[in-house]
Design an enzyme around this catalytic site. Structure first.
Site, PDB file in Angstrom:
ATOM      1  CE  LYS A 146      -2.782 -11.739  -2.620  1.00 21.67           C
ATOM      2  NZ  LYS A 146      -3.137 -11.006  -3.845  1.00 21.67           N
ATOM      3  N   GLY A 166      -5.783  -2.653  -8.188  1.00 17.54           N
ATOM      4  CA  GLY A 166      -6.141  -2.223  -9.535  1.00 17.54           C
ATOM      5  C   GLY A 166      -6.113  -0.733  -9.766  1.00 17.54           C
ATOM      6  CB  ALA A 224      -3.012  -4.186  -3.899  1.00 16.40           C
ATOM      7  N   GLY A 225      -1.783  -2.057  -6.055  1.00 13.59           N
ATOM      8  CA  GLY A 225      -1.595  -0.629  -6.265  1.00 13.59           C
ATOM      9  C   GLY A 225      -0.437  -0.228  -7.145  1.00 13.59           C
ATOM     10  CG  ASN A 265      -3.308  -9.808 -12.353  1.00 10.70           C
ATOM     11  OD1 ASN A 265      -4.315 -10.442 -12.078  1.00 10.70           O
ATOM     12  ND2 ASN A 265      -2.862  -9.788 -13.597  1.00 10.70           N
ATOM     13  CB  THR A 266      -4.237  -4.398 -12.567  1.00 17.65           C
ATOM     14  OG1 THR A 266      -5.168  -5.237 -11.882  1.00 17.65           O
ATOM     15  CG2 THR A 266      -4.999  -3.524 -13.549  1.00 17.65           C
TER      16      THR A 266
END
Length: 265
Positions: A102, A163, A189-190, A211-212
């Site tokens: 990635k 994040g 993301a997001g 992830n977050t």
């Protein structure tokens, strides 16, 4: 092969949820959350997580062995094409020639927005060097097409800043990317909660990476399970084909024919 498998670089996966491995309190929680998510592809920040580059230190691969998971090394923390290329060449050595990676090249440490000129430069070098590149990018359909033309195996536009948990801020741009792409498109993301993941899948995304949203939840393991269900539900809704939106008239969900007073009696 399941006819609805996610296929990336010729390999089929049952799960359309990809997860990161950072920000958990320890490796035990990391493994528990990933098990609950059902993810088969797990992404690892090579500049932040030990997968063998620090001998004698605990390695993530002891908890998430490559025999059970597809390890997806990423270039989080890289701000130039040269940094990203060096990082992924190191990852390939550590993972015995593993080619699926990635790529992300960041523009600044505050927003973590992608630096697209450097991303395009790195992608061209990595593809030429034999890597199978999944690439984090802006939600720009023109640059997404350029990355695909370079040979990237998956396009990964952001939904909102890394994040941030803000969800999908521009679904129209995502749809433009999805409609033109001939390789998988995954939101990266997001995502903040399960409904964000479901919306991404309902738009027609091939998968979601996060992830977050999981690691930063009050109960990461419970949230991981919620995300698994959300991705599956969103995919099924997309395949089913939602009813059209009708802003001009209400339509009863039950037929009116045969009701008392509707046949002249």
């Amino acid at each position: 092969m399941n006819p609805d498998s996610l296929v990336i670089a010729g390999k089929a996966y049952r799960s359309r949820l990809l997860v990161g491995t950072g920000k958990y309190k320890d490796f035990a929680q990391t493994r528990a959350a990933i098990d609950a998510s059902g993810a088969e592809i797990v992404t690892v920040a090579i500049r932040r997580t030990n997968i063998g580059q620090e001998p004698g230190q605990p390695s993530l691969l002891d908890v998430l062995p490559p025999a059970q998971f597809t390890i997806l090394p990423n270039t989080a923390g890289c701000y130039t094409a040269d940094e990203a290329v060096r990082t992924l060449r190191l990852a390939r050595e550590l993972l015995d020639g593993h080619a699926l990676v990635k790529l992300e090249v960041l523009g600044d440490p505050q927003t973590l927005f992608p630096n697209m000129p450097e991303t395009l430069k790195a992608a061209a070098t990595l593809v030429q060097d034999g890597f199978q590149v999944m690439v984090y990018c802006a939600d720009d359909p023109i640059q997404a097409r350029m990355l695909e033309d370079l040979g990237c195996v998956a396009i990964m536009p952001l939904a909102s800043l890394i994040g941030s948990g803000m969800g999908i801020l521009n679904p129209w741009n995502l749809k433009l990317i999805i409609d033109q792409a001939k390789v998988p498109v995954l939101v990266d993301a997001g995502v903040g909660t399960a409904s964000d993941a479901a919306i991404a899948m309902e738009l027609g995304c091939d998968g979601v990476l996060m992830n977050t949203a999981i690691a930063g939840a009050q109960d990461p393991v419970l949230m991981a399970g919620a995300m698994k269900k959300a991705v599956e539900a969103g995919r099924e809704a997309f395949r089913a084909g939602r009813m059209p939106k009708k802003y001009y008239a209400a339509t009863p969900s039950s037929p009116s024919g045969g009701l008392i007073g509707h046949d002249g009696t």
